[in-house]
Scaffold this motif. Structure first.
Motif, PDB file in Angstrom:
ATOM      1  N   PRO A   8     -24.187 -11.043 -47.111  1.00  0.00           N
ATOM      2  CA  PRO A   8     -25.374 -10.578 -46.392  1.00  0.00           C
ATOM      3  C   PRO A   8     -26.212 -11.766 -45.923  1.00  0.00           C
ATOM      4  CG  PRO A   8     -25.477  -9.946 -48.722  1.00  0.00           C
ATOM      5  CD  PRO A   8     -24.176 -10.647 -48.499  1.00  0.00           C
ATOM      6  N   LYS A   9     -26.869 -11.589 -44.814  1.00  0.00           N
ATOM      7  CA  LYS A   9     -27.718 -12.642 -44.253  1.00  0.00           C
ATOM      8  C   LYS A   9     -28.995 -12.759 -45.080  1.00  0.00           C
ATOM      9  CE  LYS A   9     -25.018 -13.257 -40.668  1.00  0.00           C
ATOM     10  NZ  LYS A   9     -24.123 -14.373 -40.604  1.00  0.00           N
ATOM     11  N   ARG A  10     -29.443 -13.998 -45.247  1.00  0.00           N
ATOM     12  CA  ARG A  10     -30.648 -14.289 -46.034  1.00  0.00           C
ATOM     13  C   ARG A  10     -31.805 -14.572 -45.081  1.00  0.00           C
ATOM     14  NH1 ARG A  10     -31.225 -15.610 -51.285  1.00  0.00           N
ATOM     15  NH2 ARG A  10     -28.982 -15.833 -51.537  1.00  0.00           N
ATOM     16  N   ILE A  11     -32.907 -13.859 -45.287  1.00  0.00           N
ATOM     17  CA  ILE A  11     -34.090 -13.990 -44.434  1.00  0.00           C
ATOM     18  C   ILE A  11     -35.299 -14.394 -45.281  1.00  0.00           C
ATOM     19  CG2 ILE A  11     -35.686 -12.773 -42.897  1.00  0.00           C
ATOM     20  CD1 ILE A  11     -33.357 -10.985 -42.064  1.00  0.00           C
ATOM     21  N   LEU A  12     -36.069 -15.335 -44.757  1.00  0.00           N
ATOM     22  CA  LEU A  12     -37.324 -15.742 -45.390  1.00  0.00           C
ATOM     23  C   LEU A  12     -38.479 -15.240 -44.534  1.00  0.00           C
ATOM     24  CD1 LEU A  12     -38.857 -17.347 -47.575  1.00  0.00           C
ATOM     25  CD2 LEU A  12     -38.693 -19.347 -46.064  1.00  0.00           C
ATOM     26  N   VAL A  13     -39.370 -14.457 -45.144  1.00  0.00           N
ATOM     27  CA  VAL A  13     -40.566 -13.943 -44.474  1.00  0.00           C
ATOM     28  C   VAL A  13     -41.748 -14.798 -44.912  1.00  0.00           C
ATOM     29  CG1 VAL A  13     -42.133 -11.971 -44.240  1.00  0.00           C
ATOM     30  CG2 VAL A  13     -39.643 -11.592 -44.352  1.00  0.00           C
ATOM     31  N   VAL A  14     -42.505 -15.301 -43.920  1.00  0.00           N
ATOM     32  CA  VAL A  14     -43.663 -16.155 -44.195  1.00  0.00           C
ATOM     33  C   VAL A  14     -44.893 -15.500 -43.569  1.00  0.00           C
ATOM     34  CG1 VAL A  14     -44.615 -18.482 -44.016  1.00  0.00           C
ATOM     35  CG2 VAL A  14     -42.116 -18.164 -43.995  1.00  0.00           C
ATOM     36  N   ASP A  15     -45.801 -15.023 -44.416  1.00  0.00           N
ATOM     37  CA  ASP A  15     -47.009 -14.358 -43.907  1.00  0.00           C
ATOM     38  C   ASP A  15     -48.071 -14.398 -44.990  1.00  0.00           C
ATOM     39  OD1 ASP A  15     -48.955 -12.598 -42.816  1.00  0.00           O
ATOM     40  OD2 ASP A  15     -47.390 -11.470 -41.775  1.00  0.00           O
ATOM     41  N   ASP A  16     -49.282 -14.795 -44.628  1.00  0.00           N
ATOM     42  CA  ASP A  16     -50.366 -14.869 -45.600  1.00  0.00           C
ATOM     43  C   ASP A  16     -50.923 -13.497 -45.946  1.00  0.00           C
ATOM     44  OD1 ASP A  16     -51.379 -15.027 -42.846  1.00  0.00           O
ATOM     45  OD2 ASP A  16     -53.362 -15.102 -43.784  1.00  0.00           O
ATOM     46  N   LYS A  30     -34.061  -2.951 -46.619  1.00  0.00           N
ATOM     47  CA  LYS A  30     -33.434  -1.645 -46.364  1.00  0.00           C
ATOM     48  C   LYS A  30     -32.317  -1.749 -45.339  1.00  0.00           C
ATOM     49  CE  LYS A  30     -37.237   1.457 -47.502  1.00  0.00           C
ATOM     50  NZ  LYS A  30     -38.242   2.390 -46.985  1.00  0.00           N
ATOM     51  N   GLU A  31     -32.398  -2.770 -44.482  1.00  0.00           N
ATOM     52  CA  GLU A  31     -31.364  -2.981 -43.470  1.00  0.00           C
ATOM     53  C   GLU A  31     -30.183  -3.787 -44.026  1.00  0.00           C
ATOM     54  OE1 GLU A  31     -31.267  -1.571 -40.425  1.00  0.00           O
ATOM     55  OE2 GLU A  31     -33.079  -0.520 -41.074  1.00  0.00           O
ATOM     56  N   GLY A  32     -30.261  -4.145 -45.314  1.00  0.00           N
ATOM     57  CA  GLY A  32     -29.135  -4.817 -45.953  1.00  0.00           C
ATOM     58  C   GLY A  32     -29.230  -6.326 -46.027  1.00  0.00           C
ATOM     59  N   PHE A  33     -30.390  -6.879 -45.704  1.00  0.00           N
ATOM     60  CA  PHE A  33     -30.569  -8.331 -45.774  1.00  0.00           C
ATOM     61  C   PHE A  33     -31.068  -8.748 -47.147  1.00  0.00           C
ATOM     62  CE2 PHE A  33     -31.133  -7.201 -41.294  1.00  0.00           C
ATOM     63  CZ  PHE A  33     -30.212  -8.067 -40.708  1.00  0.00           C
ATOM     64  N   LEU A  34     -30.756  -9.962 -47.543  1.00  0.00           N
ATOM     65  CA  LEU A  34     -31.348 -10.557 -48.739  1.00  0.00           C
ATOM     66  C   LEU A  34     -32.656 -11.191 -48.276  1.00  0.00           C
ATOM     67  CD1 LEU A  34     -28.252 -12.345 -50.292  1.00  0.00           C
ATOM     68  CD2 LEU A  34     -29.315 -10.214 -51.047  1.00  0.00           C
ATOM     69  N   VAL A  35     -33.766 -10.750 -48.839  1.00  0.00           N
ATOM     70  CA  VAL A  35     -35.072 -11.166 -48.334  1.00  0.00           C
ATOM     71  C   VAL A  35     -35.888 -11.828 -49.427  1.00  0.00           C
ATOM     72  CG1 VAL A  35     -37.171 -10.411 -47.149  1.00  0.00           C
ATOM     73  CG2 VAL A  35     -35.015  -9.200 -46.750  1.00  0.00           C
ATOM     74  N   GLU A  36     -36.453 -12.958 -49.090  1.00  0.00           N
ATOM     75  CA  GLU A  36     -37.443 -13.629 -49.931  1.00  0.00           C
ATOM     76  C   GLU A  36     -38.693 -13.756 -49.086  1.00  0.00           C
ATOM     77  OE1 GLU A  36     -37.284 -14.491 -53.087  1.00  0.00           O
ATOM     78  OE2 GLU A  36     -35.192 -13.895 -53.284  1.00  0.00           O
ATOM     79  N   SER A  37     -39.834 -13.855 -49.734  1.00  0.00           N
ATOM     80  CA  SER A  37     -41.067 -14.017 -48.970  1.00  0.00           C
ATOM     81  C   SER A  37     -42.007 -14.994 -49.658  1.00  0.00           C
ATOM     82  CB  SER A  37     -41.750 -12.662 -48.774  1.00  0.00           C
ATOM     83  OG  SER A  37     -42.186 -12.142 -50.010  1.00  0.00           O
TER      84      SER A  37
END
Length: 129
Positions: A8-16, A30-37
């Motif tokens: 699975p694709k890994r996504i980094l979310v950056v938001d204050d 929910k779309e199947g991505f590995l997500v870190e924030s």
């Protein structure tokens, strides 16, 4: 013969903004991505020194290090990063600057999931070669 599933694709979310960060992270998961924030550009740069990601989704308006400055730092340390810029305060000037700095896309908040899905398909199709 079983075909191994692709990683699975890994996504980094950056938001204050915590609610925006959590909401977007949940949608992507929910779309199947590995997500870190993380909550700012400094945390994101530290994270990226330890973990490779396929995509970074970052807000533009953040304290300490805004999204444009973060994008400039990414270009120095991680020049091949795929980046989607998001903002609640979009303007032509920041759009042009973000795109000139190599952002893949620039979208307005609130993020529309169908628009985001379309962009993600485009990004991962273009980068999977």
């Amino acid at each position: 013969m079983l075909i191994p599933m692709k990683n699975p694709k890994r996504i980094l979310v950056v938001d204050d903004e915590e609610n925006a960060r959590i909401g977007l992270s949940r949608l992507l998961a929910k779309e199947g991505f590995l997500v870190e924030s993380v909550s700012n550009g400094f945390e994101a740069l530290n994270y990226l020194r330890q973990q490779e990601v396929n995509l970074i989704v970052t807000d533009i308006n953040m304290p300490e290090m805004n999204g444009i400055t973060f994008l400039k730092e990414l270009n120095k340390s991680f020049p091949k990063s795929n980046v989607i810029m998001i903002t609640a305060y979009g303007g032509v000037e920041s759009y042009i600057e973000a795109m000139n700095l190599g952002a893949f896309e620039y979208i307005n908040k609130p993020v529309k999931i169908e628009e985001l899905k379309s962009i993600l398909k485009k990004i991962f199709k273009e980068t999977s070669h």
